[in-house]
Design a protein around this motif. Structure first.
Motif, PDB file in Angstrom:
ATOM      1  N   LEU A  70       0.823  -1.205   0.000  1.00  8.96           N
ATOM      2  CA  LEU A  70       0.000   0.000   0.000  1.00  8.96           C
ATOM      3  C   LEU A  70       0.859   1.258   0.000  1.00  8.96           C
ATOM      4  O   LEU A  70       0.519   2.256  -0.656  1.00  8.96           O
ATOM      5  CB  LEU A  70      -0.943  -0.012   1.193  1.00  8.96           C
ATOM      6  CG  LEU A  70      -2.055  -1.062   1.130  1.00  8.96           C
ATOM      7  CD1 LEU A  70      -2.807  -1.129   2.455  1.00  8.96           C
ATOM      8  CD2 LEU A  70      -3.028  -0.760  -0.012  1.00  8.96           C
TER       9      LEU A  70
ATOM     10  N   LEU B  53      -5.806   6.418   3.679  1.00 11.00           N
ATOM     11  CA  LEU B  53      -6.417   5.320   2.934  1.00 11.00           C
ATOM     12  C   LEU B  53      -5.695   4.013   3.227  1.00 11.00           C
ATOM     13  O   LEU B  53      -6.331   2.969   3.434  1.00 11.00           O
ATOM     14  CB  LEU B  53      -6.404   5.614   1.436  1.00 11.00           C
ATOM     15  CG  LEU B  53      -7.002   4.533   0.540  1.00 11.00           C
ATOM     16  CD1 LEU B  53      -8.440   4.217   0.934  1.00 11.00           C
ATOM     17  CD2 LEU B  53      -6.940   4.958  -0.933  1.00 11.00           C
TER      18      LEU B  53
ATOM     19  N   LEU C 232      -7.344   0.599   4.975  1.00 10.36           N
ATOM     20  CA  LEU C 232      -7.297  -0.732   4.375  1.00 10.36           C
ATOM     21  C   LEU C 232      -6.591  -1.730   5.292  1.00 10.36           C
ATOM     22  O   LEU C 232      -6.933  -2.915   5.307  1.00 10.36           O
ATOM     23  CB  LEU C 232      -6.618  -0.659   3.004  1.00 10.36           C
ATOM     24  CG  LEU C 232      -7.410   0.138   1.954  1.00 10.36           C
ATOM     25  CD1 LEU C 232      -6.585   0.320   0.682  1.00 10.36           C
ATOM     26  CD2 LEU C 232      -8.738  -0.523   1.645  1.00 10.36           C
TER      27      LEU C 232
ATOM     28  N   VAL D  23      -9.264  -2.723   7.701  1.00 11.51           N
ATOM     29  CA  VAL D  23     -10.153  -3.697   7.071  1.00 11.51           C
ATOM     30  C   VAL D  23      -9.490  -5.073   7.046  1.00 11.51           C
ATOM     31  O   VAL D  23     -10.126  -6.095   7.337  1.00 11.51           O
ATOM     32  CB  VAL D  23     -10.536  -3.246   5.646  1.00 11.51           C
ATOM     33  CG1 VAL D  23     -11.314  -4.352   4.918  1.00 11.51           C
ATOM     34  CG2 VAL D  23     -11.367  -1.970   5.684  1.00 11.51           C
TER      35      VAL D  23
ATOM     36  N   CYS E 213     -13.117  -0.597  12.570  1.00  7.78           N
ATOM     37  CA  CYS E 213     -12.966   0.572  11.703  1.00  7.78           C
ATOM     38  C   CYS E 213     -13.623   1.850  12.226  1.00  7.78           C
ATOM     39  O   CYS E 213     -13.469   2.901  11.604  1.00  7.78           O
ATOM     40  CB  CYS E 213     -13.524   0.263  10.307  1.00  7.78           C
ATOM     41  SG  CYS E 213     -12.718  -1.131   9.483  1.00  7.78           S
TER      42      CYS E 213
ATOM     43  N   TYR F 129     -13.468   9.089   4.611  1.00  2.89           N
ATOM     44  CA  TYR F 129     -13.847   7.949   3.781  1.00  2.89           C
ATOM     45  C   TYR F 129     -15.160   7.328   4.238  1.00  2.89           C
ATOM     46  O   TYR F 129     -15.529   7.408   5.421  1.00  2.89           O
ATOM     47  CB  TYR F 129     -12.744   6.885   3.794  1.00  2.89           C
ATOM     48  CG  TYR F 129     -11.473   7.358   3.146  1.00  2.89           C
ATOM     49  CD1 TYR F 129     -11.400   7.519   1.766  1.00  2.89           C
ATOM     50  CD2 TYR F 129     -10.357   7.671   3.912  1.00  2.89           C
ATOM     51  CE1 TYR F 129     -10.245   7.975   1.157  1.00  2.89           C
ATOM     52  CE2 TYR F 129      -9.189   8.119   3.310  1.00  2.89           C
ATOM     53  CZ  TYR F 129      -9.142   8.276   1.933  1.00  2.89           C
ATOM     54  OH  TYR F 129      -7.998   8.733   1.337  1.00  2.89           O
TER      55      TYR F 129
ATOM     56  N   LEU G  47     -16.994   3.601   4.168  1.00  4.67           N
ATOM     57  CA  LEU G  47     -16.735   2.170   3.984  1.00  4.67           C
ATOM     58  C   LEU G  47     -18.067   1.451   3.837  1.00  4.67           C
ATOM     59  O   LEU G  47     -18.940   1.567   4.697  1.00  4.67           O
ATOM     60  CB  LEU G  47     -15.966   1.612   5.181  1.00  4.67           C
ATOM     61  CG  LEU G  47     -15.665   0.108   5.161  1.00  4.67           C
ATOM     62  CD1 LEU G  47     -14.729  -0.247   4.009  1.00  4.67           C
ATOM     63  CD2 LEU G  47     -15.059  -0.337   6.502  1.00  4.67           C
TER      64      LEU G  47
ATOM     65  N   VAL H 199     -14.610   1.438  -0.841  1.00  3.49           N
ATOM     66  CA  VAL H 199     -14.258   2.688  -0.163  1.00  3.49           C
ATOM     67  C   VAL H 199     -14.545   3.861  -1.086  1.00  3.49           C
ATOM     68  O   VAL H 199     -14.099   3.888  -2.241  1.00  3.49           O
ATOM     69  CB  VAL H 199     -12.773   2.700   0.251  1.00  3.49           C
ATOM     70  CG1 VAL H 199     -12.441   4.016   0.981  1.00  3.49           C
ATOM     71  CG2 VAL H 199     -12.441   1.506   1.138  1.00  3.49           C
TER      72      VAL H 199
ATOM     73  N   ALA I 189     -11.010   2.463  -3.582  1.00 11.95           N
ATOM     74  CA  ALA I 189     -10.486   1.132  -3.273  1.00 11.95           C
ATOM     75  C   ALA I 189     -11.651   0.157  -3.207  1.00 11.95           C
ATOM     76  O   ALA I 189     -12.781   0.542  -2.911  1.00 11.95           O
ATOM     77  CB  ALA I 189      -9.712   1.122  -1.952  1.00 11.95           C
TER      78      ALA I 189
ATOM     79  N   GLY J 111     -12.356  -4.420  -2.639  1.00 12.56           N
ATOM     80  CA  GLY J 111     -11.722  -5.715  -2.481  1.00 12.56           C
ATOM     81  C   GLY J 111     -12.654  -6.751  -1.888  1.00 12.56           C
ATOM     82  O   GLY J 111     -13.810  -6.465  -1.581  1.00 12.56           O
TER      83      GLY J 111
ATOM     84  N   LEU K  67      -7.439  -7.074  -3.725  1.00 11.88           N
ATOM     85  CA  LEU K  67      -7.575  -5.642  -3.482  1.00 11.88           C
ATOM     86  C   LEU K  67      -7.191  -4.844  -4.716  1.00 11.88           C
ATOM     87  O   LEU K  67      -6.286  -5.234  -5.463  1.00 11.88           O
ATOM     88  CB  LEU K  67      -6.660  -5.259  -2.308  1.00 11.88           C
ATOM     89  CG  LEU K  67      -6.521  -3.779  -1.953  1.00 11.88           C
ATOM     90  CD1 LEU K  67      -7.819  -3.259  -1.355  1.00 11.88           C
ATOM     91  CD2 LEU K  67      -5.353  -3.577  -0.988  1.00 11.88           C
TER      92      LEU K  67
ATOM     93  N   VAL L 245      -6.560  -0.534  -5.600  1.00 14.00           N
ATOM     94  CA  VAL L 245      -6.625   0.896  -5.291  1.00 14.00           C
ATOM     95  C   VAL L 245      -6.528   1.701  -6.586  1.00 14.00           C
ATOM     96  O   VAL L 245      -6.079   2.840  -6.595  1.00 14.00           O
ATOM     97  CB  VAL L 245      -5.525   1.310  -4.292  1.00 14.00           C
ATOM     98  CG1 VAL L 245      -5.797   0.712  -2.926  1.00 14.00           C
ATOM     99  CG2 VAL L 245      -4.139   0.921  -4.795  1.00 14.00           C
TER     100      VAL L 245
END
Length: 359
Positions: A12, A25, A29, A32, A80, A109, A111, A134, A157, A159, A171, A173
């Motif tokens: 990432l 971000l 992730l 998550v 989260c 963000y 989710l 996201v 994003a 996944g 995943l 992005v």
């Protein structure tokens, strides 16, 4: 011996380098991924924790809930909600979006997730999964339902995780689709499937043929041609696969190719489709397109569709480019009346696709 391997965090950092708010971000992730690790452990215990069977409750779609539906939903929320990374969350299992508790700060963000896709299979020990998406929340105020109604082309994003013999996280992005396998010995996701690609051509299709009598004629035409094999108009044999878990079916397509279809039908015409646009169709469409495939409703690109409701359903056809394009062409030909009669060897001279059959 230690081997230098690419962890999810390292991946990432590299993928998001130079992107706006990349640290936030990436951190979301990672949160998550932590929730997925917890779900993997819970799912692996199966009946040992008493989480099989069904509850007396239903979700907002009127589907009977499993104990793990509620447990996995809570796991994602609690992993989260506290870090100041999300402004709000929405789940297939909740009628309304989840508001971030007042004691936590809000991020930028949104989710959205299906905490346990394919949960009807959990008692059978068949692979299930988690799907997530996201979006950016570009207002300072707390999000309302309308803020979640963004087309899939605005995802930053997306996944899924699949809980099988190993736990794999796939995943994107926005720079390809990539697979990570959970190394349980070190508790980390390791990049094992970089740059997944869906081949343009395929001889495999995934669909629930028990609903065939309810499909629109273009979909009936496509499947009958595939089943006719070498003796039919396609001139080659096809294999049909159907696991009844979207995560498992899409994962197979990302690894081996194919086309997945949950088309529009008249069994429940008021629903407009079977799969949820925000929680299932959009994230899977992003992953498939980032891997070189296509994702369509049969008539339009899924990622361009403007959501109208939080739990809106849509038809989903995704996978190998050439087959999705063919199915879209069959829908166009049917809609404008130029489709050609199809004669199936199973039905002699009868055809569902003759113009007069629509009356």
């Amino acid at each position: 011996m230690f081997n230098r391997r690419t962890t999810l965090s390292k991946f990432l950092i590299e993928q998001l380098k130079g992107s706006p708010d990349s640290n936030a971000l990436a951190a979301l992730l990672v949160d998550v991924a932590a929730a997925i690790k917890a779900i993997s452990a819970v799912a692996a215990k199966g009946a040992l924790d008493g989480n099989t069977g069904s509850l007396d409750t239903q979700n907002v779609q009127g589907e009977t809930q499993k104990p793990l539906d509620l447990l996995t939903n809570e796991i994602i929320l609690r992993h989260c909600d506290w870090g100041g990374l999300v402004a709000g969350m929405a789940s297939e299992e909740m009628e309304q979006p989840f508001d971030i508790p007042g004691e936590y700060s809000r991020g930028r963000y949104l989710l959205l997730f299906d905490p346990l896709d394919g949960s009807a299979n959990i008692d059978l020990n068949v692979a299930v999964g988690t799907i997530f998406s996201v979006l950016v929340h570009d207002r300072d105020d707390a999000p309302v339902e309308a803020d979640y109604l963004q087309p899939g082309n605005r995802q930053v994003a997306a996944g899924y995780a699949i809980y099988g013999p190993s736990t794999i996280l796939v995943l994107s992005v926005g720079q390809g689709s990539h697979g990570f396998t959970l190394d349980k010995e070190i508790g980390n996701f390791i990049l094992t499937h970089p740059n997944l690609r869906v081949p343009d051509e395929t001889d495999q299709f995934a669909i629930n043929t028990s609903n065939e009598r309810f499909w629109e004629p273009p979909m009936q035409r496509y499947v009958e041609e595939c089943k006719a094999g070498k003796t039919g108009p396609r001139g080659r044999d096809f294999n049909m696969r159907w696991i009844a878990s979207m995560v498992a079916d899409v994962h197979r397509i990302l690894i081996r190719g194919g086309v997945f279809s949950y088309p529009r039908d008249n069994k429940a015409p008021n629903k407009g489709g079977r799969l949820r646009l925000l929680y299932e169709a959009n994230p899977m469409a992003m992953l498939i397109e980032q891997a070189g495939g296509l994702a369509s409703t049969g008539r339009n690109r899924i990622l361009d569709k403007q959501p109208e409701q939080l739990h809106q359903r849509v038809p989903v056809i995704l996978g190998s480019k050439c087959e999705v394009e063919r199915i879209e062409r069959y829908h166009r030909e049917f809609d404008d009346g130029t489709d050609q009669p199809f004669v199936s060897p199973l039905f002699n001279e009868r055809s569902l696709f003759r113009p007069e059959a629509r009356a």
